[in-house]
Design an enzyme around this catalytic site. Structure first.
Site, short mmCIF file in Angstrom:
data_model
loop_
_atom_site.label_atom_id
_atom_site.label_comp_id
_atom_site.label_asym_id
_atom_site.label_seq_id
_atom_site.Cartn_x
_atom_site.Cartn_y
_atom_site.Cartn_z
N TYR A 254 0.81 -0.81 -0.39
CA TYR A 254 -0.24 0.10 0.14
C TYR A 254 0.71 1.17 0.04
CZ TYR A 254 -4.72 -1.23 -0.24
OH TYR A 254 -6.38 -1.70 -0.08
N LYS B 11 5.49 -13.43 6.36
CA LYS B 11 6.77 -14.03 4.92
C LYS B 11 8.03 -13.95 5.51
CE LYS B 11 7.01 -17.36 2.02
NZ LYS B 11 7.00 -19.06 2.50
N ASP C 229 1.71 -18.86 3.73
CA ASP C 229 1.56 -19.58 3.12
C ASP C 229 1.20 -21.15 4.15
OD1 ASP C 229 4.14 -19.36 3.73
OD2 ASP C 229 4.90 -21.48 2.22
N ASP D 255 -4.43 -9.40 2.57
CA ASP D 255 -5.60 -8.41 1.62
C ASP D 255 -5.88 -10.94 1.23
OD1 ASP D 255 -6.64 -7.47 -0.61
OD2 ASP D 255 -5.29 -7.56 -1.82
#
Ligand code: NAP
Length: 424
Positions: A161, A231, A285, A309
């Site tokens: 963003y 991540k 993940d 998101d």
């Protein structure tokens, strides 16, 4: 007010929501607040007015009255004023502290930058809060959809963003390449030929205020667990930074109220005191699959923007339809509610899509204002309506014996349920 708000439909009455001088997060909420509303693009033009009808009824049933201030962004702003986002829209949302918006279309590739991003960053609405809770009666792809009850806290001002990107083939992109290769010594890292570049900033400040918001929410609502989703195994200094700063907030700012998973197992043998919140972390993940396989183990999830998101849409799908998934963007002493879904342009003008997400976003705004009774009235009526089987296409198509209603008819019936309940 009229002279300052030229490109706005100014209401005739109502009082602004204000903040107290002492604490920017403490709201002074009148019973007749002025609430700016952006209906939105595409199907937003239908779900916006439909939600207003239901929210008006719930406010009235709880002895209050909303004075809507229609403000413009996107297609409607271009048609009326030749601007994507008139300054008055942002000023109104700043001045009146709270608002609600429908979805706004963003072109892919070329064209203007996202108006949603512009609004969230200009108003510094740093936490995008997206609860994914199942409503009984909605056909879901899950065997046991009732297990899903998570609230996603998505950082709203950084990561993708930040919108810092350079297009392949431009002089700027070439300068970034030279900088990376020559000055930062990463020669041989990039493929030859045109390449686009982006910057992914994740700061200590941005992370800590988001994680604080998630932990405070968990403590206020008797939730047990806040999971930091990142991540960090690959992006060590951005997503890994998010994880480390998140743990710092948990360890340094809350005392006995908050326990990290390490402490829990090393010191407490897995025993959690009743009123405490545990903070742990998961790699993104893994989190996406665990949300399907170990659904009931998760509770409040805090994460950087892009993870949020993906994860909030995936969680929304498990509840049966994007059309029922609400959200609210929160900053210090201000909030802008909006559904998770987009403008679904292929259904625009058909009075077809589900207004539930927009209505429930309004209920989240009610909770933000401290109007829990009005939020409960909305929730009860929506649940009863869905259980009646008289629903919009997205639910009806997977329901045996349901009856398909349009957007406006569905909202009218929900509003009538609220009115009928309040008159008994
Ligand atoms: P979308 O508008 O969310 O629509 C994707 C699909 O989700 C629809 O085809 C429909 O699925 C289902 N859906 C969405 N809203 C629904 C509703 N109210 N009731 C029932 N089903 C609903 O996503 P998109 O097509 O990727 O994006 C369209 C535009 O919206 C893009 O310009 C995007 O940038 C923008 N967008 C805006 C926001 C925002 O304003 N916050 C958020 C996301 C996307 P079925 O066809 O399978 O029924």
């Amino acid at each position: 007010m009229n002279d300052r708000y030229e490109r706005v439909d100014v209401p005739t009455g109502g009082e602004p929501v204000a903040v107290s001088d002492a604490d920017a997060n403490e709201l002074d909420v009148p019973d007749d607040p002025i609430v700016p509303i952006i209906h939105g693009d595409g199907t937003g033009a239908e779900v916006g007015p439909a939600a207003q009808r239901v929210l008006d009824e719930a406010a009235e049933a709880s002895g209050r009255e909303i004075h809507w201030m229609r403000v413009y962004a996107g297609e409607s702003a271009r048609e009326r004023y030749g601007a994507n986002l008139p300054d008055e829209t942002v000023t109104a949302l700043e001045e009146f502290r709270v608002g609600i918006k429908g979805p706004l279309t963003t072109p892919v590739g070329a064209g203007f930058r996202s108006l949603n991003v512009a609004l969230r960053t200009r108003l510094d609405l740093y936490a995008n809060v997206r609860p994914a809770t199942y409503l009984d009666g909605v056909p879901s792809p899950r065997r046991d959809p009732g297990e899903l009850d998570v609230v996603v806290f998505r950082e709203n001002t950084e990561d993708v963003y930040a919108g810092v990107e350079w297009e392949a083939g431009t002089e700027e992109a070439e300068r970034v390449r030279e900088f990376v290769e020559d000055e930062m010594g990463e020669e041989g890292l990039l493929h030859d030929g045109p390449a686009g570049f982006g910057v992914k900033p994740i700061s200590e400040f941005g992370t800590k205020r988001l994680v604080r918001e998630a932990i405070d929410y968990a403590l206020d609502r008797d939730r047990d667990l806040v999971t930091l989703v990142h991540k960090g195994n690959i992006m060590k200094f951005t997503e890994g930074g998010f994880r480390d700063w998140g743990y710092e907030v948990a360890e340094d700012e809350y005392g006995e109220e908050v326990i990290t998973e390490d402490t829990l197992w090393e010191v407490r043998d897995g025993e959690v005191p009743d009123d405490a919140v545990v903070v742990n972390d998961r790699i993104a993940d893994n989190m996406l699959q665990q949300l399907l396989t170990r659904t009931d183990e998760y509770d409040v999830l805090a994460m950087p923007n892009l993870n949020g998101d993906y994860l909030s849409d995936a969680a929304a799908a498990q509840t049966g339809s994007l059309g029922i998934s609400p959200g609210i963007n929160v900053g210090d002493g201000r909030a802008l509610a909006e559904p998770v879904h987009g403008s679904a342009p292929r259904y625009a003008g058909q009075d077809k899509v589900n207004p539930t997400a927009m209505i429930r976003s309004g209920a989240l705004l009610f909770e933000y204002l401290g109007w829990d009774d009005a939020a409960d009235a909305v929730d009860t009526a929506l649940r009863a309506q869905i259980e009646s089987g008289r629903v919009t296409y997205d639910i009806e198509r997977n329901l045996d014996g349901g009856e398909r209603l349009g957007t406006s008819e569905f909202a009218t019936e929900v509003a009538e349920r609220i009115a009928a309940r309040s008159s008994t």
